[in-house]
Design a protein around this motif. Structure first.
Motif, PDB file in Angstrom:
ATOM      1  N   GLN A   1      44.190  34.593  46.332  1.00 41.68           N
ATOM      2  CA  GLN A   1      45.457  34.903  45.663  1.00 41.68           C
ATOM      3  C   GLN A   1      45.520  34.267  44.275  1.00 41.68           C
ATOM      4  O   GLN A   1      46.008  34.873  43.310  1.00 41.68           O
ATOM      5  CB  GLN A   1      46.624  34.398  46.522  1.00 41.68           C
TER       6      GLN A   1
ATOM      7  N   TYR B   1      42.911  33.535  42.374  1.00 42.72           N
ATOM      8  CA  TYR B   1      42.005  34.296  41.509  1.00 42.72           C
ATOM      9  C   TYR B   1      42.643  35.622  41.098  1.00 42.72           C
ATOM     10  O   TYR B   1      42.514  36.060  39.946  1.00 42.72           O
ATOM     11  CB  TYR B   1      40.675  34.544  42.225  1.00 42.72           C
ATOM     12  N   ASP B   2      43.345  36.253  42.062  1.00 39.05           N
ATOM     13  CA  ASP B   2      44.007  37.521  41.734  1.00 39.05           C
ATOM     14  C   ASP B   2      45.068  37.326  40.654  1.00 39.05           C
ATOM     15  O   ASP B   2      45.195  38.141  39.727  1.00 39.05           O
ATOM     16  CB  ASP B   2      44.660  38.113  42.999  1.00 39.05           C
ATOM     17  N   ASN B   3      45.825  36.232  40.776  1.00 39.92           N
ATOM     18  CA  ASN B   3      46.854  35.949  39.759  1.00 39.92           C
ATOM     19  C   ASN B   3      46.231  35.687  38.390  1.00 39.92           C
ATOM     20  O   ASN B   3      46.743  36.142  37.358  1.00 39.92           O
ATOM     21  CB  ASN B   3      47.696  34.744  40.190  1.00 39.92           C
ATOM     22  N   GLU B   4      45.126  34.949  38.400  1.00 42.08           N
ATOM     23  CA  GLU B   4      44.457  34.660  37.132  1.00 42.08           C
ATOM     24  C   GLU B   4      43.918  35.940  36.498  1.00 42.08           C
ATOM     25  O   GLU B   4      44.036  36.154  35.288  1.00 42.08           O
ATOM     26  CB  GLU B   4      43.322  33.662  37.369  1.00 42.08           C
ATOM     27  N   ILE B   5      43.314  36.790  37.328  1.00 41.87           N
ATOM     28  CA  ILE B   5      42.796  38.076  36.820  1.00 41.87           C
ATOM     29  C   ILE B   5      43.947  38.930  36.283  1.00 41.87           C
ATOM     30  O   ILE B   5      43.820  39.590  35.242  1.00 41.87           O
ATOM     31  CB  ILE B   5      42.043  38.816  37.934  1.00 41.87           C
ATOM     32  N   LEU B   6      45.091  38.893  36.983  1.00 45.41           N
ATOM     33  CA  LEU B   6      46.257  39.650  36.536  1.00 45.41           C
ATOM     34  C   LEU B   6      46.742  39.168  35.171  1.00 45.41           C
ATOM     35  O   LEU B   6      47.064  39.975  34.284  1.00 45.41           O
ATOM     36  CB  LEU B   6      47.368  39.524  37.574  1.00 45.41           C
ATOM     37  N   GLN B   7      46.778  37.829  34.990  1.00 46.57           N
ATOM     38  CA  GLN B   7      47.192  37.277  33.701  1.00 46.57           C
ATOM     39  C   GLN B   7      46.222  37.660  32.586  1.00 46.57           C
ATOM     40  O   GLN B   7      46.631  38.020  31.473  1.00 46.57           O
ATOM     41  CB  GLN B   7      47.297  35.741  33.804  1.00 46.57           C
ATOM     42  N   GLN B   8      44.914  37.581  32.895  1.00 48.42           N
ATOM     43  CA  GLN B   8      43.908  37.961  31.900  1.00 48.42           C
ATOM     44  C   GLN B   8      44.028  39.436  31.526  1.00 48.42           C
ATOM     45  O   GLN B   8      43.914  39.818  30.362  1.00 48.42           O
ATOM     46  CB  GLN B   8      42.502  37.658  32.428  1.00 48.42           C
ATOM     47  N   THR B   9      44.248  40.263  32.538  1.00 44.56           N
ATOM     48  CA  THR B   9      44.405  41.702  32.292  1.00 44.56           C
ATOM     49  C   THR B   9      45.628  41.979  31.423  1.00 44.56           C
ATOM     50  O   THR B   9      45.590  42.801  30.496  1.00 44.56           O
ATOM     51  CB  THR B   9      44.535  42.443  33.629  1.00 44.56           C
ATOM     52  N   LYS B  10      46.726  41.261  31.713  1.00 42.63           N
ATOM     53  CA  LYS B  10      47.939  41.419  30.921  1.00 42.63           C
ATOM     54  C   LYS B  10      47.711  40.973  29.482  1.00 42.63           C
ATOM     55  O   LYS B  10      48.160  41.633  28.535  1.00 42.63           O
ATOM     56  CB  LYS B  10      49.057  40.603  31.559  1.00 42.63           C
TER      57      LYS B  10
END
Length: 226
Positions: free
Chosen positions: A64, A66-75
């Protein structure tokens, strides 16, 4: 998950096998022992599965995170991609402004060079006219009683004598200069002559300096008889 289930089933089978063996041979005497064995087995399995569940919970939390970090990077990447056209537009605008500034500087340099060339040409023309006047100074002085002087601001002063028959040494003065356009210009005349503007215009048109000086002398002579 399938491996854990298989492992659990295997442990349960081993337990029942042990239970049946014990039940068949020592049914009456080992009931308490079997109860203890069952309790220990269940406790061991509980601890084992509890540990597995905790590890899985930790893994889920990590996933979770890692998913949040990837989401922030994507944003963040999406925001930068949205800003990219504006950045490119600003860069293009700056390049255009720099080009226009360079062109303006080049144009000003060319204009300055032309003005310098024009000024140089005018200065040369003025110098040539002054030299022309200086060359005939001696001639005028000998034949017309004329004295020529160079005064301030590159002006030439003509002093006529032998005009007034009653007072031959009385000076009649006309001062001449060359203006910014490179033309002759009468800056003073004493005594004043009504025809001075006409004589100045004729000098500019013909560039005949000798005739101008002769006409000035004639006008002063005519004035002396009035």
């Amino acid at each position: 998950a399938e491996d854990e289930v298989t492992l659990f089933e295997r442990d349960m089978k081993e337990f029942w096998i042990q239970f049946k063996i014990s039940y068949g041979t020592e049914q009456n005497n080992q009931t308490s022992a079997l109860r203890d064995l069952c309790k220990k087995t269940v406790e061991a399995l509980s601890k084992k599965w509890s540990k597995k569940l905790k590890e899985e919970d930790v893994m889920i939390d990590k996933i979770q995170e890692y998913d949040n970090e990837i989401l922030q990077q994507t944003k963040y990447i999406a925001e930068k991609e949205e800003q990219l056209p504006e950045i490119k537009s600003k860069l293009n605008q700056e390049e255009e402004e720099q080009k226009n500034l360079t062109d303006s500087i080049e144009e000003l340099k060319k204009e300055l060079m032309k003005k310098m060339e024009t000024t140089s040409s005018k200065n040369q023309a003025a110098k040539e006219k002054v030299e022309q006047v200086s060359k005939i100074t001696t001639l005028f002085k000998e034949h017309l009683g004329l004295e020529m002087r160079r005064i301030h601001d590159e002006q030439l002063q003509f002093i006529f004598r032998h005009i007034d028959h009653k007072d031959p040494d009385k000076p009649y003065i006309c001062t001449l200069s060359i203006n910014e356009q490179g033309d002759y210009e009468v800056t003073s005349c004493a005594p004043p002559l009504d025809c001075i503007a006409e004589l100045q215009l004729k000098l500019r048109e013909t560039n005949n300096f000798s005739a101008f000086v002769a006409n000035i002398r004639k006008a002063f002579t005519a004035l002396s008889y009035k």
